[in-house]
Design a protein around this motif. Structure first.
Motif, mmCIF file in Angstrom:
data_model
loop_
_atom_site.group_PDB
_atom_site.id
_atom_site.type_symbol
_atom_site.label_atom_id
_atom_site.label_comp_id
_atom_site.label_asym_id
_atom_site.label_seq_id
_atom_site.Cartn_x
_atom_site.Cartn_y
_atom_site.Cartn_z
ATOM 1 N N ILE A 50 0.848 -1.186 0.000
ATOM 2 C CA ILE A 50 0.000 0.000 0.000
ATOM 3 C C ILE A 50 0.883 1.235 0.000
ATOM 4 N N GLY A 54 -2.151 5.624 1.064
ATOM 5 C CA GLY A 54 -3.223 4.634 1.170
ATOM 6 C C GLY A 54 -4.111 4.558 -0.051
ATOM 7 N N THR A 68 -7.376 -7.695 2.288
ATOM 8 C CA THR A 68 -7.419 -6.256 2.074
ATOM 9 C C THR A 68 -6.360 -5.585 2.933
ATOM 10 N N SER A 70 -4.807 -2.056 4.349
ATOM 11 C CA SER A 70 -5.251 -0.696 4.615
ATOM 12 C C SER A 70 -4.289 -0.074 5.622
ATOM 13 N N ARG A 71 -4.418 1.224 5.803
ATOM 14 C CA ARG A 71 -3.558 1.892 6.762
ATOM 15 C C ARG A 71 -4.301 3.040 7.428
ATOM 16 N N ASP A 72 -3.899 3.321 8.645
ATOM 17 C CA ASP A 72 -4.414 4.456 9.397
ATOM 18 C C ASP A 72 -3.191 5.279 9.796
#
Length: 125
Positions: A50, A54, A68, A70-72
């Motif tokens: 990713i 993002g 999946t 994802s990143r925060d």
């Protein structure tokens, strides 16, 4: 940047797990992130990556539609949601990072310079 992976465990086939990779250090949100995995007796292989923002993600073919990434960036954490797990997904999963962008061709472990320790995922049949 330092990376700490967690969330592995034992799950039955068809089940789900979510892996987390916590990053620490300056400007960790500037790094593209990736997950690799290594099964016993096999080479470490690319799973997903990713971009720093993002907005862009890439997957190996065998996990598309099931995993999946994802990143925060507010939490400096990258996730790998794994659904419909199969016994062949059993491996030690590693998160890694690189400063800068990613491309679909960046699937070799040498493309990423920062590595965390692995977390074991075991999928029983």
């Amino acid at each position: 940047v330092q990376l700490q992976a967690s969330g592995g465990g034992l799950v039955q086939a068809g089940g789900s797990l979510r892996l987390s990779c916590a990053a620490s250090g300056r400007t960790s949100s500037a790094y593209a992130m990736t997950w690799f995995r290594q099964a016993p007796g096999k080479e470490r292989e690319f799973v997903a990556s990713i971009s720093a923002t993002g907005y862009t993600a890439y997957y190996r073919e065998s996990v598309k539609g099931r995993f999946t990434i994802s990143r925060d960036n507010a939490k400096n954490t990258v996730y790998l949601q794994m659904n419909s797990l199969k016994p062949e997904d059993t491996a030690v999963y590693y998160c890694a990072a690189r400063l800068g962008g990613i491309r679909a061709t960046m699937t070799d472990k040498t493309d990423f310079g920062y590595w965390g320790q692995g977390t074991l995922v075991t999928v029983s049949s």
